[in-house]
Design an enzyme around this catalytic site. Structure first.
Site, PDB file in Angstrom:
ATOM      1  N   HIS A 115       0.820  -1.219   0.000  1.00 45.49           N
ATOM      2  CA  HIS A 115       0.000   0.000   0.000  1.00 45.49           C
ATOM      3  C   HIS A 115       0.850   1.264   0.000  1.00 45.49           C
ATOM      4  O   HIS A 115       0.349   2.345   0.314  1.00 45.49           O
ATOM      5  CB  HIS A 115      -0.959   0.039   1.205  1.00 45.49           C
ATOM      6  CG  HIS A 115      -2.092  -0.943   1.149  1.00 45.49           C
ATOM      7  ND1 HIS A 115      -1.935  -2.293   1.359  1.00 45.49           N
ATOM      8  CD2 HIS A 115      -3.416  -0.764   0.913  1.00 45.49           C
ATOM      9  CE1 HIS A 115      -3.104  -2.897   1.263  1.00 45.49           C
ATOM     10  NE2 HIS A 115      -4.022  -2.007   0.976  1.00 45.49           N
TER      11      HIS A 115
ATOM     12  N   ASP B 138       0.961  -0.665  -7.640  1.00 46.81           N
ATOM     13  CA  ASP B 138       0.524  -1.011  -6.289  1.00 46.81           C
ATOM     14  C   ASP B 138      -0.668  -1.965  -6.368  1.00 46.81           C
ATOM     15  O   ASP B 138      -1.490  -1.862  -7.271  1.00 46.81           O
ATOM     16  CB  ASP B 138       0.119   0.282  -5.565  1.00 46.81           C
ATOM     17  CG  ASP B 138      -0.063   0.100  -4.061  1.00 46.81           C
ATOM     18  OD1 ASP B 138       0.786   0.583  -3.306  1.00 46.81           O
ATOM     19  OD2 ASP B 138      -1.051  -0.532  -3.658  1.00 46.81           O
ATOM     20  N   GLY B 139      -0.769  -2.888  -5.403  1.00 49.59           N
ATOM     21  CA  GLY B 139      -1.916  -3.804  -5.361  1.00 49.59           C
ATOM     22  C   GLY B 139      -3.234  -3.086  -5.169  1.00 49.59           C
ATOM     23  O   GLY B 139      -4.296  -3.639  -5.464  1.00 49.59           O
ATOM     24  N   HIS B 140      -3.184  -1.874  -4.665  1.00 49.46           N
ATOM     25  CA  HIS B 140      -4.410  -1.086  -4.446  1.00 49.46           C
ATOM     26  C   HIS B 140      -4.312   0.216  -5.223  1.00 49.46           C
ATOM     27  O   HIS B 140      -3.597   1.127  -4.835  1.00 49.46           O
ATOM     28  CB  HIS B 140      -4.591  -0.797  -2.957  1.00 49.46           C
ATOM     29  CG  HIS B 140      -5.975  -0.368  -2.581  1.00 49.46           C
ATOM     30  ND1 HIS B 140      -6.709   0.534  -3.331  1.00 49.46           N
ATOM     31  CD2 HIS B 140      -6.784  -0.724  -1.551  1.00 49.46           C
ATOM     32  CE1 HIS B 140      -7.901   0.710  -2.765  1.00 49.46           C
ATOM     33  NE2 HIS B 140      -7.966  -0.047  -1.690  1.00 49.46           N
TER      34      HIS B 140
ATOM     35  N   HIS C 259     -12.098  -6.636  -6.085  1.00 54.66           N
ATOM     36  CA  HIS C 259     -12.280  -5.704  -4.970  1.00 54.66           C
ATOM     37  C   HIS C 259     -12.916  -4.405  -5.468  1.00 54.66           C
ATOM     38  O   HIS C 259     -12.344  -3.692  -6.271  1.00 54.66           O
ATOM     39  CB  HIS C 259     -10.892  -5.436  -4.380  1.00 54.66           C
ATOM     40  CG  HIS C 259     -10.880  -4.724  -3.077  1.00 54.66           C
ATOM     41  ND1 HIS C 259     -10.898  -3.359  -2.978  1.00 54.66           N
ATOM     42  CD2 HIS C 259     -10.854  -5.189  -1.803  1.00 54.66           C
ATOM     43  CE1 HIS C 259     -10.861  -3.015  -1.695  1.00 54.66           C
ATOM     44  NE2 HIS C 259     -10.843  -4.109  -0.964  1.00 54.66           N
TER      45      HIS C 259
ATOM     46  N   GLU D  66     -14.374  -8.559  -0.799  1.00 51.44           N
ATOM     47  CA  GLU D  66     -15.096  -7.269  -0.862  1.00 51.44           C
ATOM     48  C   GLU D  66     -15.328  -6.894  -2.318  1.00 51.44           C
ATOM     49  O   GLU D  66     -14.977  -5.801  -2.762  1.00 51.44           O
ATOM     50  CB  GLU D  66     -14.298  -6.199  -0.126  1.00 51.44           C
ATOM     51  CG  GLU D  66     -13.856  -6.684   1.262  1.00 51.44           C
ATOM     52  CD  GLU D  66     -12.961  -5.721   2.044  1.00 51.44           C
ATOM     53  OE1 GLU D  66     -12.507  -4.732   1.459  1.00 51.44           O
ATOM     54  OE2 GLU D  66     -12.742  -5.969   3.231  1.00 51.44           O
TER      55      GLU D  66
ATOM     56  N   CYS E  72     -16.991   3.021   1.269  1.00 54.10           N
ATOM     57  CA  CYS E  72     -15.897   3.543   0.440  1.00 54.10           C
ATOM     58  C   CYS E  72     -16.125   3.282  -1.041  1.00 54.10           C
ATOM     59  O   CYS E  72     -15.722   4.079  -1.885  1.00 54.10           O
ATOM     60  CB  CYS E  72     -14.569   2.890   0.821  1.00 54.10           C
ATOM     61  SG  CYS E  72     -13.854   3.531   2.327  1.00 54.10           S
TER      62      CYS E  72
ATOM     63  N   CYS F 163     -11.055   2.818   6.916  1.00 58.85           N
ATOM     64  CA  CYS F 163     -11.050   3.532   5.644  1.00 58.85           C
ATOM     65  C   CYS F 163     -12.324   4.324   5.440  1.00 58.85           C
ATOM     66  O   CYS F 163     -12.312   5.409   4.880  1.00 58.85           O
ATOM     67  CB  CYS F 163     -10.847   2.561   4.485  1.00 58.85           C
ATOM     68  SG  CYS F 163     -12.038   1.257   4.417  1.00 58.85           S
ATOM     69  N   CYS F 164     -13.465   3.785   5.889  1.00 55.26           N
ATOM     70  CA  CYS F 164     -14.743   4.392   5.528  1.00 55.26           C
ATOM     71  C   CYS F 164     -15.022   5.738   6.191  1.00 55.26           C
ATOM     72  O   CYS F 164     -15.381   6.691   5.497  1.00 55.26           O
ATOM     73  CB  CYS F 164     -15.885   3.417   5.774  1.00 55.26           C
ATOM     74  SG  CYS F 164     -15.814   1.979   4.689  1.00 55.26           S
TER      75      CYS F 164
END
Lengths: 648, 648
Positions: free
Chosen positions: B138, B188-190, B267, B319, B337, B415-416
């Site tokens: 991340h 990045d994976g996200h 995701h 998710e 999110c 995160c939310c």
């Protein structure tokens, strides 16, 4: 009691056990040939290219060198195979199979330690952790399966070595576990040894085994402390079963003393195995408090937590019971083993008190979920038995990844196929029951049986083509003077039942679900006619998944719709409230089934591609609907299936 | 463009952000006071007694000593807070808040390494693994959030240090990643850094950032190889994020080159963040191929994979998106999110091409799932936004354990709430859009706005009590001679729309969802009337969860039933096909909502306790049904809720 099944429906299944399952599983257990072992869960991390089960015994016996491989409870696969082989041999003494089974017995005896201990994982891999990790180790679970196998194999073949080996193991366990100081004050995370001990007691008459079973049941309420102590002592060591330690108390059936329990909780197979032993012990000991607990749990399952197919376990997480009326059709578990266990529990409840409803549930589980657990070819097996499946969703929605639409060839955690094998191979044990001098007929499977009651020989010939029809004829023959008391189960699904004795009409008076009759003459012919109609079934409206839906059954068989017959998108099929059903025996279909047809409706999408609209964007058109017995679903390739259909 | 919101509905939410969320999150980030941090998943193994997010920066900056603590992506919580604070300061320059934010900027700058690198986990804990574990680390994700925060904070406050810090970090990333030899060939994976780079490019005009964004998007199709190489190099080392390595390619959005993609996969938040950047880049570069990919994915989401509430993500496992029309109401994810991200994506699609349907989805997500993400007290938050919940099932069926019936106070994976804070604090940015000299009105939020188009000043006063009613008045004032072109969105839900210009009736001609009008005079008054009725909504019949069900909406608001108003067992409530609805503004209810009432039916169980019966064992009785806006559910204690109700 000596029973021989004479009809095709069950003979076919038993032939599959003999000709397919037993040899196939033999090969699997011996790592012979190529087998597609499938992971039943995407997150399964156990290697599963081979079984290695027999090899583990060979290593433990010192015949070969090597490492233990596979699940820690792998030994039980061998024991279940041996038990199934015993039942097969009872029907037909095949020399080759007997030889294999005898060899297995020799191997097991060889693997046994001088003190009677027997579990290949711990013998080979971690002898210092014997009986140190009961939460996860499955040592007593495996022992229980060995006791069951040994009793069955001894009864059929008279092989003394298998019984002696079992006795040595039981004595070893008895030395290590119990209330006495210096012994271990706990039980196994997976109930099963209790069942085996009751059987060993029945064969040997050794009261210590009965008391040990009692101890293992009673101690569960205190196992939390015992497990916590073992966890503490094991701190820092690699878990025997990765991740299992985090499961909750209901998973291990240690949340409270079983005698206090009122609801079915946790891991369904563990719960139902525990209940099986509890019912047996309650009967043997005349323990009314324990019997009450069994009745409470039974009522909870049957009235609130059982699928119409006789499946149990509403969630994959922990393979568990959840809460009353929570019976989702598409995310459930309904493990084949759990329904096999439900049959064991029902049988022991019947032995405790002859009430037809126990046999009703036995029949429901057997003719629906248990049979559905196996493909018609006898070589593919379901672990999970859904009431609703969409193969695309199973593939692409991981919440449903455990729900397969086609039976895999074998499963990494191979508990279900051998459990099925021993169930199907011993189904003759479930037809009749002798109790207090009366012969109860619980399942209507054409058969010939011999009884010896109070020294008198009685022969029964049961003729029927059940479950095709509900016409049953019993020819009772006896050579003595005493009256033979018989009780024929009148199933809960049956209506307008009528009977005949020696050609004379008789009113079918029911008491606790049985029609009690007696045979005075040397030969008596008793007929019971249970007309089979196509019936609608509705669930209690607290089952939110089934509100507005109907399930079709005929006799003991639950029916379902498959998309191969009805087109895709089964959610859009509607049965009419006033539907007329046509039954049609189709000899070529699924080994011969009675299919059910009716004119229903189908919602046909006419939308413009918008996902949500203020107006209904569909037409309702007529559609011919075809239903097949649930047990035969998933045998024509991958397709959608539904048990509960919307009603219009 | 300078916008000031003038109405109560949104002012209230923005006050909650200012007075509750920002101070509350400040305390959380600083570990001040006692907070009940709740695990959002039963199997969550991350410790979560505290946030430690600011403390991590202090340690990285060398101000204090200690260990890194928390999720690896914890830094992003601080950045999101800073971004939200920026928007709050834009509205009202609070000295204390400005001081806190400036201090945070100083702290972040101090934590930054001499080469520009910035990520407290790797600075503190494993500096040797910087950029070595992109699948899980991340690092670029956090950087992206910092870029967004920096751009926002710089724009509002002119703080140069925050922009310089962002530029140093971007340059550091630019030196390490890219197609050139010697650089890292992956991302990045996200996804998220791509969004941040586009914003940084917009502020600085530095083309390298635009090209780096383009690189990070383009390289995703090859990231599988890159990740595999990094996994290999890391073999035997403790994973940065336990378990994540086993997630599939769609989870990391690396299954194919995004430009080739046709469906929304994996995701949901990652997918939607990626799309947000793709749309921005496609517009900036005029890349029609990339724009087409955005349109395809958009169509797939909106036409097949989006809940009526604007929620996305059909499963908790990963998710993730699952497959077309798979929209279960009770096991879904619908992360807050993800819907925030859907609004980002919609906004960038609008900037790419002004089509009202993008704003329709923006409105749907904002007024339903996003607002539902926060309790009316501004201190409790949903991560998962179900369309159907039964609290007992959530407690006892682990398949639904992620679905909460009441908003927890804070979440371990936080995160939310900060995402909600920055969304709500910047909602003024979503009302108007300038494009090609035209002013588009996308959301109807009462406000005063100033525009400068081609050097001319234009003032707009938007008056409405939307979403209470759909009457909107725009007062347009200008000081120049040029005609002002305006486009008022005509929402997809609206019917029988009529307009007026300076009191004269005007036909509302629609083009791509907008009513294009122009203002010639110094003052022009434009009215748009979108009558709000209570509307039925039906899902495409391929959505099996919604067949036979109806959802009620009014204007942009989706309605739902709670058991506090309607009694338990909402599965037994039925709306009538010919129902008459009554709307009633209740000022005391849920901060003031228009409730909807109708006479419906209720199934009342009359069974004898048997779970399955051949006859229907229930009565159907009349029941008054009351519905409330979905965004306000779960604010009156724990109770059942349903969006889709059975229709009779």
């Amino acid at each position: 009691m000596n029973v021989k099944i004479t009809e095709d429906f069950w003979k076919n299944y038993r032939n599959l056990v003999r000709k397919e399952m037993i040899p196939y599983q033999w090969n699997v257990l011996n790592d012979i040939g190529g087998i597609n072992i499938e992971r039943e869960r995407a997150d399964d991390t156990i290697p599963n290219e081979k079984s290695h089960a027999i090899e583990n015994f060979k290593i433990a016996a010192g015949r070969t060198k090597g490492e233990f491989y596979g699940y820690v409870f792998q030994d039980s696969d061998v024991y279940k195979w041996l038990e199934a082989a015993a039942y097969v041999l009872r029907e037909d003494d095949d020399e080759d199979l007997r030889k294999k089974a005898d060899d297995i017995v020799d191997l097991i005896a060889e693997a046994q330690q001088p003190d009677g201990y027997l579990d290949t994982y711990f013998i080979i891999k971690e002898p210092e952790r014997k009986f140190m990790t009961l939460r996860e180790s499955h040592e007593l679970y495996c022992a229980g399966h060995f006791f069951e196998a040994a009793c069955a194999y001894y009864a059929v073949t008279g092989n003394k070595k298998v019984l002696d080996t079992a006795i040595r193991l039981a004595d070893c366990i008895d030395r290590h576990f119990g209330a006495e100081e210096g012994k271990l004050h706990g039980s196994d995370g997976h109930p099963e040894v209790e069942i085996g001990l009751m059987k060993l007691y029945a064969v040997t008459g050794e009261k210590r085994y009965l008391r040990l079973c009692e101890y293992f049941i009673g101690v569960r309420g205190e196992c939390h402390k015992f497990f916590a102590e073992q966890d503490e002592a094991e701190k820092g060591m690699t878990p025997i079963f990765e991740g299992m330690r985090h499961a909750d108390d209901t998973y291990f059936q240690i949340q409270e003393a079983p005698v206090k329990q009122s609801t079915a909780e946790g891991h369904a197979v563990r719960q139902i195995y525990l209940c099986t032993a509890m019912a047996d012990l309650a009967r043997e000991d005349g323990d009314e408090e324990l019997a009450e607990a069994c009745r409470r749990i039974w009522r909870n399952i049957v009235d609130r937590r059982m699928y119409i197919t006789g499946g149990i376990g509403s969630t994959v997480n922990g393979e568990a019971f959840t809460l009353d009326y929570d019976l989702p059709n598409d995310t459930m578990y309904c493990e084949t083993c759990a329904s096999v266990g439900l049959i064991f529990f029902a049988k022991n409840m019947l032995k405790l008190e002859a009430k037809g409803e126990y046999a009703d549930v036995m029949e429901r589980a057997l003719y629906n979920t248990v049979l559905a657990g196996m493909a018609l070819d006898g070589r593919h097996f379901f672990y999970v038995n859904p009431l609703e499946v969409d193969p695309e969703q199973s593939r692409k929605n991981p919440t449903k990844s455990h729900v397969k639409a086609v039976r895999p060839e074998w499963l990494a955690c191979a508990c279900c196929p051998p459990n099925l094998a021993r169930m199907l191979a011993s189904v003759d044990d479930y037809i009749y029951m002798e109790k207090d001098g009366e012969i109860f007929v619980n399942l209507y499977i054409a058969s010939e049986a011999e009884f010896s009651i109070n020294g008198e020989k009685i022969k029964i010939k049961l003729e029927t083509d059940y479950p095709k029809s509900g016409s049953v004829k019993l020819k009772v023959e006896k050579n003595g003077y005493k009256v033979v008391n018989l009780a024929l189960r009148v199933p809960g699904w049956a209506d307008n039942v009528y009977g005949q004795i020696d050609g004379a009409e008789e009113k079918v008076a029911q008491e606790d679900g049985y029609w009690h009759v007696y045979a005075e003459d040397k030969q008596t012919e008793i007929s019971l006619n249970m007309p089979m109609y196509v019936e609608r079934n509705y669930a209690d409206t607290r089952v939110s998944a089934d509100v507005g839906k109907v399930c079709i059954s005929r006799g003991p068989l639950v029916y379902c719709a498959e998309s191969v017959d009805n087109g895709e998108a089964l959610q859009n099929i509607e049965l009419l409230e006033n539907a007329v059903f046509k039954e049609n025996f189709e000899p070529e279909l699924l080994n011969g089934v009675i299919s059910v047809r009716t004119e229903g409706k189908r919602i046909v999408e006419r939308g413009n591609g918008q996902l949500y609209t203020h107006k209904k964007m569909y037409d309702i058109e007529g559609q011919s609907i075809k239903l097949i017995p649930y047990y035969a679903w998933g045998n024509r390739g991958e397709n959608e299936m539904r048990v509960w259909l919307r009603e219009h």
